[in-house]
Design an enzyme around this catalytic site. Structure first.
Site, PDB file in Angstrom:
ATOM      1  N   GLY A  50       0.783  -1.159  -0.177  1.00  0.00           N
ATOM      2  CA  GLY A  50      -0.272   0.136   0.070  1.00  0.00           C
ATOM      3  C   GLY A  50       0.923   1.267   0.037  1.00  0.00           C
ATOM      4  CG  ASP A 109      -8.297   0.933  10.315  1.00  0.00           C
ATOM      5  OD1 ASP A 109      -8.752   1.450  11.373  1.00  0.00           O
ATOM      6  OD2 ASP A 109      -8.646  -0.198   9.917  1.00  0.00           O
ATOM      7  CE  LYS A 137      -8.973   3.808   7.470  1.00  0.00           C
ATOM      8  NZ  LYS A 137      -9.441   2.387   7.215  1.00  0.00           N
ATOM      9  CG  ASP A 166      -5.198  -3.631  -1.449  1.00  0.00           C
ATOM     10  OD1 ASP A 166      -4.922  -2.977  -0.499  1.00  0.00           O
ATOM     11  OD2 ASP A 166      -5.543  -4.807  -1.640  1.00  0.00           O
ATOM     12  NE  ARG A 172      -2.134  -3.210  -4.215  1.00  0.00           N
ATOM     13  CZ  ARG A 172      -2.161  -3.306  -2.837  1.00  0.00           C
ATOM     14  NH1 ARG A 172      -2.118  -2.123  -2.208  1.00  0.00           N
ATOM     15  NH2 ARG A 172      -2.123  -4.513  -2.349  1.00  0.00           N
TER      16      ARG A 172
HETATM   17  P1  IMP Z   1      -3.803  -1.434  10.955  1.00  0.00           P
HETATM   18  O1  IMP Z   1      -2.898  -2.451  11.170  1.00  0.00           O
HETATM   19  O2  IMP Z   1      -5.072  -1.602  11.403  1.00  0.00           O
HETATM   20  O3  IMP Z   1      -3.423   0.047  11.309  1.00  0.00           O
HETATM   21  O4  IMP Z   1      -3.858  -1.505   9.284  1.00  0.00           O
HETATM   22  C1  IMP Z   1      -2.698  -0.794   8.443  1.00  0.00           C
HETATM   23  C2  IMP Z   1      -2.772  -1.453   7.127  1.00  0.00           C
HETATM   24  O5  IMP Z   1      -3.873  -1.806   6.599  1.00  0.00           O
HETATM   25  C3  IMP Z   1      -2.379  -0.554   6.518  1.00  0.00           C
HETATM   26  O6  IMP Z   1      -1.022  -0.585   6.200  1.00  0.00           O
HETATM   27  C4  IMP Z   1      -3.189  -0.494   5.019  1.00  0.00           C
HETATM   28  O7  IMP Z   1      -2.463  -1.331   4.167  1.00  0.00           O
HETATM   29  C5  IMP Z   1      -4.280  -1.343   5.274  1.00  0.00           C
HETATM   30  N1  IMP Z   1      -5.357  -0.430   5.549  1.00  0.00           N
HETATM   31  C6  IMP Z   1      -5.911   0.161   6.669  1.00  0.00           C
HETATM   32  N2  IMP Z   1      -7.053   0.860   6.220  1.00  0.00           N
HETATM   33  C7  IMP Z   1      -7.112   0.694   4.964  1.00  0.00           C
HETATM   34  C8  IMP Z   1      -8.327   1.243   3.947  1.00  0.00           C
HETATM   35  O8  IMP Z   1      -9.148   1.899   4.438  1.00  0.00           O
HETATM   36  N3  IMP Z   1      -7.948   0.915   2.807  1.00  0.00           N
HETATM   37  C9  IMP Z   1      -7.293   0.118   2.183  1.00  0.00           C
HETATM   38  N4  IMP Z   1      -6.299  -0.591   3.063  1.00  0.00           N
HETATM   39  C10 IMP Z   1      -6.200  -0.032   4.597  1.00  0.00           C
HETATM   40 MG    MG Z   2      -0.062  -1.177   4.381  1.00  0.00          MG
END
Ligand code: IMP
Ligand code: MG
Length: 185
Positions: A50, A109, A137, A166, A172
């Site tokens: 990403g 996130d 977020k 994605d 992407r």
């Molecule tokens: P986390 O571990 O919940 O912080 O998620 C982080 C990873 O999930 C990021 O590196 C993104 O690649 C993916 N991600 C989080 N939110 C989104 C979204 O809204 N769209 C697409 N990928 C996301």
């Molecule tokens: Mg990522």
């Protein structure tokens, strides 16, 4: 209908950041990093896949010498919610011992991915580690409360695609970042 065709039926909607907004945010991050790390030689570690579009733009806004490295991680198992299980798919090719590290992430996130990577990289004795995230977020969902030095934009807790991000590997390539609403969520 194949799985791919099924996934493409969900279309991106409202644009949260257009290409111009993104360019502005990235330029600002590049300026800050260039000034904060002046006289040093940081390694930018990009989390695949990403973050790759962001990294490509960011390094062209950084005016000091630096290296780049990639790390393949996966936390979403084809869905739109973090699975909580972070898997390392590909590791760094160089040592980071004694180096100034900047982790370049597309979006934070829950913070699960970053918390895991930070812990892992700390054990390799870098001189410093900071995080540069294009998007974060709303704090509500950032359950790990990781200190993030560079944040491009805070966004609401919605699922987004484009600019490297994605949905089941699609979208992407979009030059902007758009919201993607899934039926039933
Ligand atoms: P986390 O571990 O919940 O912080 O998620 C982080 C990873 O999930 C990021 O590196 C993104 O690649 C993916 N991600 C989080 N939110 C989104 C979204 O809204 N769209 C697409 N990928 C996301
Ligand atoms: Mg990522």
């Amino acid at each position: 209908m194949t799985e791919q065709q099924e996934a493409m039926r969900v279309q991106p909607g409202e644009v949260l950041l257009d290409a111009e907004d993104i360019a502005q945010v990235v330029a600002q991050l590049g300026r800050r990093i260039s000034s904060d790390y002046s006289g040093r030689h940081p390694i930018l570690i990009n989390l695949l896949k990403g973050g790759v579009v962001f990294l490509a733009d960011l390094i062209r806004q950084i005016t000091i010498p630096h290296h780049i490295e990639f790390m393949g991680v996966s936390s979403y198992e084809n869905g739109t919610r973090s699975s909580g299980n972070v898997r390392i798919l590909e590791d760094l090719t160089r040592s980071i011992e004694g180096r100034d590290v900047i982790i370049v992430e597309d979006v934070i996130d829950t913070g699960t991915t970053l918390a895991y990577i930070l812990n892992m990289l700390q054990l390799r004795n870098p001189r410093s580690i900071e995080v540069c995230a294009l998007l974060r977020k709303t704090q509500v969902s950032d359950r790990t409360h990781i200190p993030v030095r560079y944040i491009g934009r805070e966004i609401p807790d919605v699922f987004i695609v484009g600019y490297g991000l994605d949905y089941d590997e699609n979208y992407r390539h979009l030059p902007h970042i758009a919201r993607l609403d899934l039926p039933g969520e």
